[in-house]
Design a protein around this motif. Structure first.
Motif, PDB file in Angstrom:
ATOM      1  N   LEU A  95     -40.760   3.654   5.423  1.00 12.81           N
ATOM      2  CA  LEU A  95     -42.114   3.696   4.880  1.00 12.81           C
ATOM      3  C   LEU A  95     -42.890   2.513   5.445  1.00 12.81           C
ATOM      4  CD1 LEU A  95     -41.742   4.517   1.058  1.00 12.81           C
ATOM      5  CD2 LEU A  95     -42.919   5.889   2.772  1.00 12.81           C
ATOM      6  N   THR A 146     -42.485  -2.154  -5.947  1.00 10.94           N
ATOM      7  CA  THR A 146     -43.410  -2.428  -4.842  1.00 10.94           C
ATOM      8  C   THR A 146     -44.726  -2.998  -5.351  1.00 10.94           C
ATOM      9  OG1 THR A 146     -44.291  -0.199  -4.952  1.00 10.94           O
ATOM     10  CG2 THR A 146     -42.421  -0.539  -3.502  1.00 10.94           C
ATOM     11  N   ILE A 205     -45.812  10.318   1.418  1.00 12.56           N
ATOM     12  CA  ILE A 205     -44.379  10.504   1.169  1.00 12.56           C
ATOM     13  C   ILE A 205     -43.853  11.689   1.978  1.00 12.56           C
ATOM     14  CG2 ILE A 205     -42.664  11.037  -0.602  1.00 12.56           C
ATOM     15  CD1 ILE A 205     -43.884   8.180  -0.744  1.00 12.56           C
ATOM     16  N   GLN A 254     -35.616   8.547  -2.043  1.00 13.83           N
ATOM     17  CA  GLN A 254     -36.618   9.308  -2.785  1.00 13.83           C
ATOM     18  C   GLN A 254     -37.727   8.369  -3.250  1.00 13.83           C
ATOM     19  OE1 GLN A 254     -34.708  11.037  -6.233  1.00 13.83           O
ATOM     20  NE2 GLN A 254     -34.366   9.074  -7.206  1.00 13.83           N
ATOM     21  N   ALA A 255     -38.895   8.940  -3.481  1.00 13.07           N
ATOM     22  CA  ALA A 255     -40.020   8.177  -4.026  1.00 13.07           C
ATOM     23  C   ALA A 255     -40.297   8.672  -5.435  1.00 13.07           C
ATOM     24  CB  ALA A 255     -41.260   8.368  -3.156  1.00 13.07           C
ATOM     25  N   ALA A 295     -39.995  13.548  -3.246  1.00 15.21           N
ATOM     26  CA  ALA A 295     -40.773  12.850  -4.275  1.00 15.21           C
ATOM     27  C   ALA A 295     -40.476  13.412  -5.656  1.00 15.21           C
ATOM     28  CB  ALA A 295     -42.266  12.969  -3.981  1.00 15.21           C
ATOM     29  N   LEU A 317     -43.144   8.623  -7.976  1.00 11.01           N
ATOM     30  CA  LEU A 317     -44.567   8.324  -8.104  1.00 11.01           C
ATOM     31  C   LEU A 317     -44.921   8.292  -9.576  1.00 11.01           C
ATOM     32  CD1 LEU A 317     -46.053  10.518  -5.228  1.00 11.01           C
ATOM     33  CD2 LEU A 317     -45.180   8.181  -5.160  1.00 11.01           C
ATOM     34  N   SER A 370     -34.431   4.244  -4.441  1.00 12.37           N
ATOM     35  CA  SER A 370     -35.693   4.883  -4.836  1.00 12.37           C
ATOM     36  C   SER A 370     -36.817   3.869  -4.770  1.00 12.37           C
ATOM     37  CB  SER A 370     -35.598   5.422  -6.267  1.00 12.37           C
ATOM     38  OG  SER A 370     -34.453   6.238  -6.423  1.00 12.37           O
ATOM     39  N   VAL A 371     -37.970   4.317  -4.293  1.00 14.30           N
ATOM     40  CA  VAL A 371     -39.136   3.447  -4.298  1.00 14.30           C
ATOM     41  C   VAL A 371     -40.056   3.911  -5.420  1.00 14.30           C
ATOM     42  CG1 VAL A 371     -40.357   4.812  -2.524  1.00 14.30           C
ATOM     43  CG2 VAL A 371     -41.010   2.452  -2.890  1.00 14.30           C
ATOM     44  N   VAL A 426     -35.124   4.749   2.361  1.00 16.58           N
ATOM     45  CA  VAL A 426     -35.485   5.252   1.032  1.00 16.58           C
ATOM     46  C   VAL A 426     -34.966   6.682   0.891  1.00 16.58           C
ATOM     47  CG1 VAL A 426     -37.415   5.864  -0.484  1.00 16.58           C
ATOM     48  CG2 VAL A 426     -37.534   3.788   0.910  1.00 16.58           C
ATOM     49  N   ALA A 482     -43.712   3.852  -6.896  1.00 17.01           N
ATOM     50  CA  ALA A 482     -45.068   3.599  -6.414  1.00 17.01           C
ATOM     51  C   ALA A 482     -46.050   4.269  -7.346  1.00 17.01           C
ATOM     52  CB  ALA A 482     -45.240   4.128  -4.989  1.00 17.01           C
ATOM     53  N   ILE A 504     -39.657  12.015   2.867  1.00 13.79           N
ATOM     54  CA  ILE A 504     -38.886  11.540   1.718  1.00 13.79           C
ATOM     55  C   ILE A 504     -39.176  12.436   0.510  1.00 13.79           C
ATOM     56  CG2 ILE A 504     -38.607   9.600   0.110  1.00 13.79           C
ATOM     57  CD1 ILE A 504     -39.488   7.778   2.472  1.00 13.79           C
TER      58      ILE A 504
END
Length: 312
Positions: free
Chosen positions: A79, A236, A113, A89-90, A120, A92, A180-181, A87, A183, A118
């Protein structure tokens, strides 16, 4: 030449002021070793490559007890904003209220994403606001709308309340064994959720500024938080807008899964899904199979990208 025995592998979990903090890989089920403060070798700069949080690396320990990042192992994903590698998965995070649900911003996040390839997960925070009180109806309607639009196109939606600990275990299960991110818009409760997931973490949280309708940034840098069982979460820096610098106009339609699936049925190759005859996307929209809001945001993003291209 360095002794090869001193070269070990680990993961960068934090980058700050030119230092990379590496979590050494565990050996044979041993307890995790403490973080090692490392500098990156000069060769990366010559190649125009920077180590990222999330990178699996080969490192060596120097005589002064610090370390050197010698090699970046191949990445599975990358990313650009936030800058995190590998990563899985993201997540959100968007609140049902306070701040108000912003579907345009949600779609903008999803475009980035999808472009990064990735998966989501949509996390609707502050579900306690939908339980009772004068704002309950608006909060319930916001949650219903998200499920109605996004679940049919393949996005998993998890409702959570950090205050009531609702949905926290379901989210924890989804995070297990993955990097996992997290965001989302500032002030949606990412830090509160992470505090609920990791007891004792005590991330700084800020109340919403009701005047501005958004929260102040509480996170200053990207850092991986270990959840155990090989799970990491990237907390993040809060940000409320994204640009399309790394995205080509021709890529945009492919970042909307429902349009990506229909594009093969369009009469013209490279169809922009705006004015062309026999466009499968426009036909699906007319039948209600493509969400009005998603399509409107697609056109807005397309125009934004064209305008930027004209300017430069």
């Amino acid at each position: 030449m360095k002794d090869r025995q001193s070269r070990m592998t680990g993961r960068i979990v934090k980058a700050l002021s030119g230092y990379y903090y590496v979590q050494p890989d565990r050996e044979n089920g041993s307890a995790p070793a403490s973080l090692l403060q490392c500098r990156a070798r000069g060769i990366f700069k010559k190649k125009g490559v920077s180590p990222l949080v999330g990178d699996k690396v080969v490192y060596s320990v120097t005589e002064n007890g610090e370390g050197t990042v010698d090699e970046i192992l191949p990445r599975t994903s990358e990313l650009i904003r936030p800058p995190v590698a590998n990563v899985d998965q993201a997540v959100l995070v968007f609140s049902v209220l306070e701040p108000a649900l912003n579907l345009q911003l949600l779609d903008k996040f999803l475009v980035h994403i999808e472009h990064a390839g990735i998966p989501a997960v949509l996390c609707l925070s502050k579900q306690d606001l939908a339980a009772s009180g004068e704002k309950a109806d608006a909060a319930r309607e916001a949650a219903r709308k998200v499920r109605e639009i996004y679940e049919p196109i393949g996005y998993e939606v998890i409702g959570t309340s950090a205050r009531l600990a609702e949905g926290v275990e379901e989210l924890r299960d989804r995070l297990t064994g993955r990097l996992s991110v997290f965001a989302g818009q500032s002030g949606v409760g990412k830090s509160s959720l992470l505090n609920a997931l990791v007891p004792g973490l005590s991330l700084e949280t800020n109340e919403i500024s009701m005047k501005l309708g958004r929260g102040k940034h509480t996170t200053r840098h990207v850092e991986l938080i270990p959840l155990g069982n090989g799970s990491f979460v990237a907390d993040t820096p809060g940000f409320s807008q994204l640009d399309f610098a790394e995205l080509g106009i021709e890529d945009l339609g492919r970042c909307f899964p429902e349009m990506r699936e229909l594009a093969a049925e369009c009469r013209f190759r490279g169809c922009t899904h705006v004015h062309e005859p026999s466009c499968a996307v426009l036909a699906a929209k007319a039948e209600g199979a493509v969400s009005e809001s998603r399509y409107e945001h697609y056109v807005q993003f397309l125009n934004e990208m064209k305008e930027k291209k004209r300017r430069y």
